[in-house]
Design an enzyme around this catalytic site. Structure first.
Site: not given
Length: 292
Positions: A57, A75, A80
């Protein structure tokens, strides 16, 4: 939260850490892991799982530093953030903030709940923007916000993955393999993606699970094959190293209990978990995560 290689951004240090204490209480299943009574839910093993995920990650083993993390990685899923990449576009970021609001009424993130509900299902920042990202990062200083992230991780990803793995007769490594798949792909298929359930079904077509009398190593090998195929199917995915030079390495070594020392590579960088080893730092660009 599904994970994929992120565009290059500010480097983070890859830290070598010894196991720390987390909560966890489930009993182990499977044909292996007999000496690890709680399987992946044992405190030290759960910490290992978090560090393995964090290496893919965030290019660091210091997963606890990620409570503050938030950005739009481009994305199509909005912001996020957090320890496994909760997303504003998929709803789990909303659930984190709702949990936090119940625990700490009047907190600085609570005012963004209407906006988070409106942007769910899109990549929009409407009503969020820099005030929201600042509030998220600042909230990470509050133990109750960190607990809200932990609770959402466990409820939506860790606990269901470990439970399903135990039902399939898998030990600690297999439980991690399932958990990482839940995090990256989600449970069910979505548009343009292959979810955990389909990956598992494809694995069962190729090999019997230990619960059905099959060999654990052969079944996990089939599951990882199906996982690699799922990664390659998605336009935002390309690198399968989190499987091929990490999980597959542990499987080939016969380390079904996921016992340290562990050595693996993700995106070409090397990592280790070795009890008693002093922390080591290396730098590389962060790589991104996306969600279901």
């Amino acid at each position: 939260m599904k994970l994929t290689p992120r565009a290059l951004v500010t480097p983070f240090a890859a830290l070598l850490m010894t196991a720390t204490t987390l909560t966890g209480c489930a009993q182990a299943g499977g044909s292996s892991g007999k000496g690890a009574a709680d399987g992946l839910a044992a405190p030290a093993k759960k910490d290992i799982a978090m560090r393995l995920v964090s290496s893919a990650e965030n290019s660091t083993l210091d997963w606890q530093a990620q409570y503050t993390y938030i950005e739009d990685i481009g994305d199509g899923r909005g912001y996020t953030g957090g320890i496994i990449g909760f997303c504003s576009g998929t709803g789990d970021m909303l659930r984190v903030v709702e949990r936090y609001a119940r625990s700490r009424p009047g907190n600085a993130l609570e005012r963004f709940l209407p906006a988070l509900r409106k942007v769910k299902g899109s990549d929009a920042h409407t009503g969020l923007g820099s005030p929201f990202t600042r509030a998220w990062a600042e909230a990470a200083g509050d133990a109750r916000f960190r607990e809200a992230q932990d609770a959402e991780r466990d409820a939506s990803y860790f606990d269901p993955a470990v439970r399903r793995a135990k039902q399939d007769g898998l030990g600690t490594l297999g439980q991690f393999v399932y958990y990482d798949a839940y995090v990256m792909h989600g449970e069910a298929d979505a548009d343009g993606t292959t979810g955990f359930r389909t990956i598992r079904s494809q694995a069962l077509d190729a090999a019997r699970s230990p619960a059905d009398g099959g060999d654990e190593t052969a079944y996990l090998d089939a599951f990882l094959d199906a996982r690699v195929d799922a990664i390659r199917e998605e336009p935002s995915h390309s690198d399968t190293s989190r499987v091929e030079t990490a999980q597959r390495v542990f499987l080939d070594e016969g380390n079904l209990d996921l016992d340290p020392p562990l050595a693996w590579k993700v995106y070409g960088d090397s990592y280790e978990i070795t009890p008693g080893l002093s922390d080591d730092s290396r730098h590389r660009p962060k790589v991104g995560r996306t969600s279901r």
